[in-house]
Design an enzyme around this catalytic site. Structure first.
Site, PDB file in Angstrom:
ATOM      1  N   GLU A  57       0.599  -6.829  -7.257  1.00 52.79           N
ATOM      2  CA  GLU A  57       0.490  -5.380  -7.053  1.00 52.79           C
ATOM      3  C   GLU A  57      -0.056  -4.655  -8.281  1.00 52.79           C
ATOM      4  O   GLU A  57      -0.733  -3.639  -8.171  1.00 52.79           O
ATOM      5  CB  GLU A  57       1.849  -4.783  -6.665  1.00 52.79           C
ATOM      6  N   PHE A 119      18.035  -4.609   2.049  1.00 51.55           N
ATOM      7  CA  PHE A 119      17.106  -5.621   1.535  1.00 51.55           C
ATOM      8  C   PHE A 119      15.838  -4.949   0.998  1.00 51.55           C
ATOM      9  O   PHE A 119      15.245  -4.108   1.672  1.00 51.55           O
ATOM     10  CB  PHE A 119      16.748  -6.618   2.644  1.00 51.55           C
ATOM     11  N   GLN A 120      15.458  -5.318  -0.178  1.00 54.97           N
ATOM     12  CA  GLN A 120      14.262  -4.783  -0.862  1.00 54.97           C
ATOM     13  C   GLN A 120      14.276  -3.269  -0.979  1.00 54.97           C
ATOM     14  O   GLN A 120      13.235  -2.623  -0.953  1.00 54.97           O
ATOM     15  CB  GLN A 120      12.972  -5.274  -0.189  1.00 54.97           C
ATOM     16  N   LYS A 169      10.422   2.740   6.646  1.00 52.52           N
ATOM     17  CA  LYS A 169       9.801   1.994   7.742  1.00 52.52           C
ATOM     18  C   LYS A 169      10.035   2.656   9.108  1.00 52.52           C
ATOM     19  O   LYS A 169       9.170   2.613   9.982  1.00 52.52           O
ATOM     20  CB  LYS A 169      10.374   0.573   7.747  1.00 52.52           C
ATOM     21  N   MET A 476      -4.970  -8.562 -32.140  1.00 52.48           N
ATOM     22  CA  MET A 476      -4.592  -7.307 -32.792  1.00 52.48           C
ATOM     23  C   MET A 476      -3.211  -7.418 -33.438  1.00 52.48           C
ATOM     24  O   MET A 476      -2.956  -6.829 -34.493  1.00 52.48           O
ATOM     25  CB  MET A 476      -4.635  -6.155 -31.772  1.00 52.48           C
TER      26      MET A 476
END
Ligand code: TPP
Length: 575
Positions: A57, A119-120, A169, A476
């Site tokens: 993502e 969930f999630q 959802k 760096m």
């Protein structure tokens, strides 16, 4: 075999989300699927919008970001709830810090389970609150058309930024019969255009009087397309131009009045000009600590003028003599007829002497130098390409050696300094600009953070050329440890690097390795000519440093032009 057509069904919230994207002219959505976002993914099946399935993502957010920076059009991301959404946090920060218009759609658990550790489930609007320009949690499908319209408006106007829409959802799966919304009405949300004429008049008087002016150009000038107007102002005043890392490309860097980048790794002559000026005007720039160094010493006696579209930037760091709230292009256009040419001849002579005395340079011996590779890229057509960078030494060398002469052709994570940005942002930029090549200059460290998107580059057949500057170090970090921590290297050695050529080939991406200066042109030309994605791994000198350098928190006068013989104090600046 014919595919069964979906039976006509009542419009769902997910359908409405997609219809709204279509009405906003969205061509492409970057994302990753998951349970809570499934109704939106289902609606995508019936849409002409292209969906790009990324491999992480974070990659989707940087692709949308690169799409937006290079085109000025908002980038769109679609992910699922919980970990899908939290994987977007770095991309949101990156976009917010650099004022990039982006819409991030996140699936969420059903409304009746919100706050119940479903969930999630994650409190996504809470987690992302500090890294968005605005966010919504939609609890009623009838709100979708208004929220979508507002989100695009907020993301793209004023000071642009990312807007997140969290979509439970049940809302996207259930019916949505609300009409489309064509107009927004957000009380208190004002988009600055032209600045106050009194402020313009005052600033014009200061500009006309200045004998040693400097125009300091930032990302706001890129976004408003102010470059031509700024060049006219510079020519009228006889004023030199310097730009920030993100301001590259607003005004063509090959113009005789252009001194290149200022700040921590800017050109010596740009920093000397800023240090010695009697007036500095920030045009869509925000006096960042990478620019000012020690603030109390910064342009101490100079008049400071500030143009910005965001009122919050005035006096945040530097208190200006005059602040002009407005769109950079419109403000400069209003200033132009009011300024008269000051006598800056002596000033330009002084600057040209610095230009001659302190050119950008690097050692020519001891192996292949990143600076040489980037210099050659510049000479072999780099200026016609979009260049994206990752973060580190290669980024600063690219900023120094790859001149940008076209607006929105330089993409780099400035405010957040996000490693992993360079490669996916090049994919987004190439997709937004068909017919253009996008060169991604990336370190061996940062490339490994998002290289899984080689699959995306290969599948989308994008014209992205990956230039891996491989020094086998987090360069760096090694440089700072060498200069400020007695060379006590800690967490800087990239032992275990893969063979980048084989790795690219494993994804079906053509690749070459270059180790000798004599082979650089040949390989860069091959990559330029190659259709579609390819990779060049440049095996460069392992221990090289970026100069000039102003140590964090040091005054501009403390600039180091080459490696000092003496031990250096630890930097006191923010990072
Ligand atoms: C996500 C993230 N983690 C850590 C850092 C700190 N950081 C800045 S530059 C740098 C080294 C980058 O190394 P590499 O990608 O190999 O590029 P090089 O400096 O060698 O050109 C690191 C670790 C960062 N900017 N971003």
């Amino acid at each position: 075999m014919s595919v069964p057509q979906p039976s006509p069904r009542p419009m769902t919230g997910g359908d409405m989300v997609i219809r709204c994207l279509e009405r906003e002219g969205v061509e492409v959505v970057y994302g990753y699927s998951g349970g809570a976002a499934m109704p939106i993914f289902d609606a995508l099946v019936d849409s002409k919008i292209k969906f790009v399935l990324v491999r992480h993502e974070q990659g989707a957010t940087h692709m949308a970001d690169g799409y937006a920076r290079s085109s000025g059009r908002p980038g769109v991301v679609l992910v699922t709830s919980g970990p899908g959404a939290t994987n977007c946090v770095t991309g949101l920060l990156t976009a917010l810090m650099d004022s990039v218009p982006m819409i991030v759609l996140t699936g969420q658990t059903i409304t009746s389970m919100l706050g119940k550790d479903a969930f999630q489930e994650a409190d996504v609007t809470g987690i992302t609150y500090p890294v968005v320009k605005h966010s919504y949690l939609v609890k009623n499908a009838a709100d979708i058309p208004r929220v979508m319209k507002e989100a695009f408006h907020i993301a793209t106007t004023g000071r642009p930024g990312p807007v997140l829409i969290d979509l439970p959802k049940d809302i996207t799966q259930g019916p949505c019969t609300a009409p489309f919304v064509d107009h927004v009405s957000i009380p208190g949300y004002k988009i600055p255009g032209r600045a106050d004429p009194a402020a313009i008049k005052q600033a014009a008087a200061y500009l006309s009087k200045a004998r040693k002016p400097v125009l300091y150009v930032g990302n706001g000038a890129v976004m408003s397309g102010a470059g031509e107007a700024i060049l006219r102002l510079a020519e009228k005043l006889g004023a030199p131009i310097v730009n920030t890392l993100l301001g590259k490309g607003a005004c063509r860097e090959d113009h005789p009045l252009h001194l290149g980048m200022l700040g921590m790794h800017g050109t010596a002559y740009a920093n000397k000009a800023v240090d010695g000026c009697d007036l500095i005007m920030a045009i869509g720039a925000r006096w960042d600590d990478r620019i000012t160094g020690k603030l109390s010493e910064f342009c101490k006696d100079a008049v400071k003028l500030h143009i910005d579209v965001d009122r919050a930037e005035f006096s945040k760091i530097v208190k200006p003599h005059v602040s002009m709230l407005g769109d950079a292009k419109l403000v400069i256009e209003d200033l132009l007829p009011l300024v008269t040419k000051a006598d800056t001849g002596e000033w330009l002579k002084e600057i040209n002497a610095w230009r001659k005395a302190y050119p950008l340079k690097y050692p020519k011996k001891g192996g292949l130098r990143a600076q040489y590779v980037l210099d050659r890229l510049d000479k072999l057509g780099g200026r016609d390409c979009i260049i994206t960078t990752d973060v580190g030494q290669h980024q600063m060398w690219a900023a120094q050696f790859c001149l940008t002469t076209k607006n929105r052709h330089w993409l780099s994570s400035g405010g957040a300094g996000t490693m992993g940005f360079g490669f996916p942002s090049a994919i987004g930029a190439a997709m937004a600009n068909p017919g253009k090549k996008a060169w991604c200059v990336v370190g061996d460290g940062g490339f490994q953070m998002t290289l899984c998107e080689l699959a995306t580059a290969m599948l989308q057949k994008v014209d992205v050329k990956i230039l891996v500057i491989n020094n086998s170090y987090l360069g760096m970090i090694r440089q700072w440890q060498e200069l400020f921590f007695d060379n006590r290297l800690s967490g800087a050695d990239l032992e275990g690097n893969p063979d980048f050529v084989k790795l690219a080939e494993a994804y079906g991406v053509k690749a070459w390795r270059v180790k000798r200066a004599g082979d650089v042109d040949k390989v860069l030309k091959k990559a330029m000519e190659h259709k579609g994605p390819c990779l060049v791994e440049a095996e460069v000198v392992k221990e090289d440093n970026v100069f000039p350098m102003i140590p964090a928190g040091a005054p501009l006068s403390g600039m180091i032009i080459e490696k000092p013989k003496h031990k250096m104090e630890k930097p006191t600046g923010s990072t």
